[in-house]
Design an enzyme around this catalytic site. Structure first.
Site, PDB file in Angstrom:
ATOM      1  CE  LYS A  14      66.797  46.776  52.017  1.00  0.00           C
ATOM      2  NZ  LYS A  14      67.796  45.851  52.523  1.00  0.00           N
ATOM      3  NE  ARG A  89      64.878  40.408  50.346  1.00  0.00           N
ATOM      4  CZ  ARG A  89      64.590  41.218  51.358  1.00  0.00           C
ATOM      5  NH1 ARG A  89      63.689  42.139  51.256  1.00  0.00           N
ATOM      6  NH2 ARG A  89      65.250  41.114  52.479  1.00  0.00           N
ATOM      7  NE  ARG A 123      69.171  44.857  61.420  1.00  0.00           N
ATOM      8  CZ  ARG A 123      68.939  44.796  60.106  1.00  0.00           C
ATOM      9  NH1 ARG A 123      68.985  45.887  59.366  1.00  0.00           N
ATOM     10  NH2 ARG A 123      68.688  43.638  59.544  1.00  0.00           N
ATOM     11  NE  ARG A 156      65.174  42.330  60.852  1.00  0.00           N
ATOM     12  CZ  ARG A 156      65.205  42.802  59.604  1.00  0.00           C
ATOM     13  NH1 ARG A 156      65.150  44.095  59.398  1.00  0.00           N
ATOM     14  NH2 ARG A 156      65.312  41.988  58.578  1.00  0.00           N
ATOM     15  NE  ARG A 167      68.609  38.218  57.056  1.00  0.00           N
ATOM     16  CZ  ARG A 167      68.656  39.342  57.751  1.00  0.00           C
ATOM     17  NH1 ARG A 167      68.006  40.400  57.328  1.00  0.00           N
ATOM     18  NH2 ARG A 167      69.368  39.405  58.854  1.00  0.00           N
TER      19      ARG A 167
HETATM   20  P1  AMP Z   1      63.693  42.855  55.218  1.00  0.00           P
HETATM   21  O1  AMP Z   1      63.235  43.638  56.393  1.00  0.00           O
HETATM   22  O2  AMP Z   1      63.513  43.591  53.919  1.00  0.00           O
HETATM   23  O3  AMP Z   1      65.108  42.331  55.396  1.00  0.00           O
HETATM   24  O4  AMP Z   1      62.742  41.575  55.113  1.00  0.00           O
HETATM   25  C1  AMP Z   1      62.674  40.627  56.158  1.00  0.00           C
HETATM   26  C2  AMP Z   1      62.239  39.272  55.638  1.00  0.00           C
HETATM   27  O5  AMP Z   1      60.935  39.372  55.028  1.00  0.00           O
HETATM   28  C3  AMP Z   1      63.129  38.680  54.556  1.00  0.00           C
HETATM   29  O6  AMP Z   1      64.277  38.023  55.065  1.00  0.00           O
HETATM   30  C4  AMP Z   1      62.150  37.725  53.873  1.00  0.00           C
HETATM   31  O7  AMP Z   1      61.941  36.559  54.646  1.00  0.00           O
HETATM   32  C5  AMP Z   1      60.858  38.532  53.883  1.00  0.00           C
HETATM   33  N1  AMP Z   1      60.763  39.396  52.682  1.00  0.00           N
HETATM   34  C6  AMP Z   1      60.733  40.763  52.661  1.00  0.00           C
HETATM   35  N2  AMP Z   1      60.658  41.226  51.400  1.00  0.00           N
HETATM   36  C7  AMP Z   1      60.658  40.126  50.598  1.00  0.00           C
HETATM   37  C8  AMP Z   1      60.595  39.926  49.190  1.00  0.00           C
HETATM   38  N3  AMP Z   1      60.529  40.958  48.332  1.00  0.00           N
HETATM   39  N4  AMP Z   1      60.625  38.651  48.725  1.00  0.00           N
HETATM   40  C9  AMP Z   1      60.672  37.606  49.542  1.00  0.00           C
HETATM   41  N5  AMP Z   1      60.733  37.710  50.877  1.00  0.00           N
HETATM   42  C10 AMP Z   1      60.714  38.954  51.414  1.00  0.00           C
END
Ligand code: AMP
Length: 215
Positions: A14, A89, A123, A156, A167
């Site tokens: 993404k 989400r 990653r 990460r 996740r």
């Molecule tokens: P990502 O980089 O999009 O995978 O986001 C990393 C982390 O940020 C996720 O695993 C959540 O803990 C938090 N996070 C990001 N976007 C959201 C969202 N829309 N709703 C809830 N938590 C989020």
């Protein structure tokens, strides 16, 4: 103005695809995960609130996410449009977003869970410039160092097997239904996330009727 949402399971590309798309289209790329990671790195109050939740691969509360999105969108620097990644989400977040913005298209990157595990666990990330690496397909030239800024690469905090399973479960239980909601509005474009990065980008542009990617 173009208003896009990019969805897909963790590791589906993404962030990479959103960055490639924003370039010549002058879109603003809004990544909720990046905003939270910035807060964690800068040790802000919000960073302290979300650090443990993120490291466990859990979802941050809707209230906090909505506050972040409202604040970020409120900057209004998206004259030519935006591409938002990592949001919405779940159903509540989708409703919150759709109350204020209409979306032209939802790009859905499809990737089987096995491929997700293979990608995510290899990653690496540059904490300084945000460049993403993959030890299988996209290795840095010098082991452990960023090609762009030379910084030491990190994993990460949420790219562990345990956090990844959490996740994946959240994605299938909470995020997939959002996709169905958008599907009813006929704005979803399914794109195979398995081919090489540039091929995926061309497929996205083709389905959206945009000019081809020229690197
Ligand atoms: P990502 O980089 O999009 O995978 O986001 C990393 C982390 O940020 C996720 O695993 C959540 O803990 C938090 N996070 C990001 N976007 C959201 C969202 N829309 N709703 C809830 N938590 C989020």
């Amino acid at each position: 103005m173009r208003k896009y949402v990019i969805m897909g399971v963790q590791g589906s590309g993404k962030g990479t695809q959103a960055k490639m798309l924003r370039g010549d289209l002058d879109l603003v790329h809004i990544s909720v995960g990046d905003i939270f990671r910035w807060h964690v790195r800068q040790h802000t109050k919000m960073g302290a609130q979300v650090k443990r939740i993120m490291a466990a691969g859990e979802l941050v509360s809707d209230e906090l996410v909505e506050e972040v999105v409202r604040r970020r969108m409120g900057i209004h620097d998206w004259n030519y449009g935006f591409i938002i990644d990592g949001f919405p989400r779940n159903g509540r977040q989708a409703e919150f977003f759709m109350e204020s913005y209409d979306i032209d298209a939802v790009i859905h990157l499809e990737l089987p869970d096995d491929e997700v595990r293979r990608r995510v666990l290899s990653r690496r990330l540059c904490p300084s410039c945000g460049m993403d690496y993959n030890l299988i397909a996209d290795r840095p030239e010098v082991e452990g160092r960023c090609d762009i800024c030379g910084n030491e690469l990190i994993t990460r905090a949420d790219d562990t097997p345990e956090a990844l399973e959490s996740r994946l479960t959240d994605y299938h239980e909470k995020t997939r239904p959002v996709l169905e909601l958008f599907r009813r509005k006929e704005v979803v474009h399914d794109v195979d996330g398995r081919p090489p990065v540039e091929d995926v980008q061309q497929a996205i542009r083709k389905t959206l009727g945009l000019p081809a990617y020229r690197g």
